[in-house]
Design a protein around this motif. Sequence first.
Motif, PDB file in Angstrom:
ATOM      1  N   ALA A  77      36.530  50.693  44.602  1.00 59.25           N
ATOM      2  CA  ALA A  77      37.114  51.346  43.880  1.00 59.25           C
ATOM      3  C   ALA A  77      38.483  51.797  45.357  1.00 59.25           C
ATOM      4  CB  ALA A  77      37.363  52.520  42.712  1.00 59.25           C
ATOM      5  N   ALA A  78      37.409  52.538  46.294  1.00 56.83           N
ATOM      6  CA  ALA A  78      37.793  53.150  47.473  1.00 56.83           C
ATOM      7  C   ALA A  78      38.604  51.953  48.072  1.00 56.83           C
ATOM      8  CB  ALA A  78      36.747  53.785  48.261  1.00 56.83           C
ATOM      9  N   ILE A  79      38.067  51.404  48.076  1.00 58.79           N
ATOM     10  CA  ILE A  79      38.674  49.903  49.228  1.00 58.79           C
ATOM     11  C   ILE A  79      39.383  49.344  48.648  1.00 58.79           C
ATOM     12  CG2 ILE A  79      37.799  47.644  49.899  1.00 58.79           C
ATOM     13  CD1 ILE A  79      35.214  48.262  49.843  1.00 58.79           C
TER      14      ILE A  79
ATOM     15  N   GLU B 152      42.227  49.710  63.974  1.00 58.50           N
ATOM     16  CA  GLU B 152      42.469  50.690  63.054  1.00 58.50           C
ATOM     17  C   GLU B 152      42.347  50.478  61.679  1.00 58.50           C
ATOM     18  OE1 GLU B 152      42.801  54.842  60.930  1.00 58.50           O
ATOM     19  OE2 GLU B 152      42.731  54.440  63.067  1.00 58.50           O
ATOM     20  N   ALA B 153      42.840  49.304  61.028  1.00 56.87           N
ATOM     21  CA  ALA B 153      42.326  49.050  60.204  1.00 56.87           C
ATOM     22  C   ALA B 153      40.639  49.342  59.752  1.00 56.87           C
ATOM     23  CB  ALA B 153      43.698  47.421  59.491  1.00 56.87           C
TER      24      ALA B 153
ATOM     25  N   LYS C 256      30.757  53.495  53.948  1.00 60.79           N
ATOM     26  CA  LYS C 256      30.337  54.642  54.391  1.00 60.79           C
ATOM     27  C   LYS C 256      29.530  55.598  53.928  1.00 60.79           C
ATOM     28  CE  LYS C 256      28.881  58.222  59.032  1.00 60.79           C
ATOM     29  NZ  LYS C 256      27.751  58.425  57.328  1.00 60.79           N
ATOM     30  N   PRO C 257      29.695  55.855  53.160  1.00 63.08           N
ATOM     31  CA  PRO C 257      28.523  55.794  51.717  1.00 63.08           C
ATOM     32  C   PRO C 257      28.091  55.361  51.323  1.00 63.08           C
ATOM     33  CG  PRO C 257      31.417  57.654  51.117  1.00 63.08           C
ATOM     34  CD  PRO C 257      30.773  56.150  52.047  1.00 63.08           C
ATOM     35  N   LEU C 258      28.524  54.030  51.180  1.00 62.38           N
ATOM     36  CA  LEU C 258      27.140  53.235  50.334  1.00 62.38           C
ATOM     37  C   LEU C 258      26.631  52.726  51.437  1.00 62.38           C
ATOM     38  CD1 LEU C 258      26.520  51.203  48.025  1.00 62.38           C
ATOM     39  CD2 LEU C 258      28.317  49.671  49.004  1.00 62.38           C
ATOM     40  N   VAL C 259      26.375  52.509  52.465  1.00 60.98           N
ATOM     41  CA  VAL C 259      26.014  52.582  53.901  1.00 60.98           C
ATOM     42  C   VAL C 259      25.072  52.891  53.996  1.00 60.98           C
ATOM     43  CG1 VAL C 259      25.738  51.656  56.054  1.00 60.98           C
ATOM     44  CG2 VAL C 259      27.796  50.698  54.708  1.00 60.98           C
TER      45      VAL C 259
ATOM     46  N   ALA D 157      35.079  51.164  57.382  1.00 57.08           N
ATOM     47  CA  ALA D 157      34.610  51.487  57.234  1.00 57.08           C
ATOM     48  C   ALA D 157      34.433  52.667  56.846  1.00 57.08           C
ATOM     49  CB  ALA D 157      34.214  51.463  58.885  1.00 57.08           C
ATOM     50  N   ARG D 158      35.081  53.665  57.089  1.00 59.83           N
ATOM     51  CA  ARG D 158      34.693  55.167  56.072  1.00 59.83           C
ATOM     52  C   ARG D 158      35.068  54.676  54.929  1.00 59.83           C
ATOM     53  NH1 ARG D 158      39.100  55.711  60.327  1.00 59.83           N
ATOM     54  NH2 ARG D 158      41.021  55.880  58.453  1.00 59.83           N
ATOM     55  N   ALA D 159      35.206  54.207  54.264  1.00 59.62           N
ATOM     56  CA  ALA D 159      35.731  53.613  52.593  1.00 59.62           C
ATOM     57  C   ALA D 159      34.265  53.129  52.207  1.00 59.62           C
ATOM     58  CB  ALA D 159      36.933  52.651  52.335  1.00 59.62           C
TER      59      ALA D 159
END
Length: 214
Positions: free
Chosen positions: A6-8, A113-114, A123-126, A119-121
């Motif tokens: 959903a974040a992606i 940047e894109a 990160k929680p899954l990683v 990557a930030r989106a």
Amino acid sequence: MKRTAAAIAALDFADENRRLAEIEEEIAATESAIRTATSRCEAIATAIAEKSSMDGKAVAAALMERTDATIASYAARDESSLREESASLRAGMKELQHSAEDLRSELSRVRAEAQSRVARAIKPLVDELLAEQQDLARQMVAGFATISALDAGFGGAMAARGAMEKAVAGIAGQDRLIPWRRSEAVPSEILDLFRGIDGGQALRARCPSEIMLP
């Protein structure tokens, strides 16, 4: 996983794509200007090689043939003037090349940047997946200690111990799943298992309380 998906899906790259299109257009225009200047420099070099200047009669002939005073006066320009023009063109080309390099760097920055937003989106899954694998790695170390203790006490587990030893060596240490440590305690239930065995003189099994790690 659903939260990450959903974040992606919520990411909007319209601004980045618009800026990339603008930069690509600027690069194309800059490269076109460089090609034009290059072609002109080549023409000047050819003109210099063919003739150093045209005398008055040649100018008069040019005027008669072309009826264009600008062309005729251009034909009369001396070699020094042509070289000055070439030098100016090359200086301009150098500036344009610098501009093109800056634009390409900007392209890379926008794309980076894109990608960093993605990557930030994720990160929680990683982080979640890494934590799971670290738990499995710790279980593997504990399993190695258990199998090693059983092999030390009873034998018969040498092959399993060797396989586990290689696996543990690959997951523990600097820049690996878990930090390396000197030894692993043998689980208490394994120690209890050994204490519960009364083999007398026939079976003199001893269980180490800790196992050295590879």
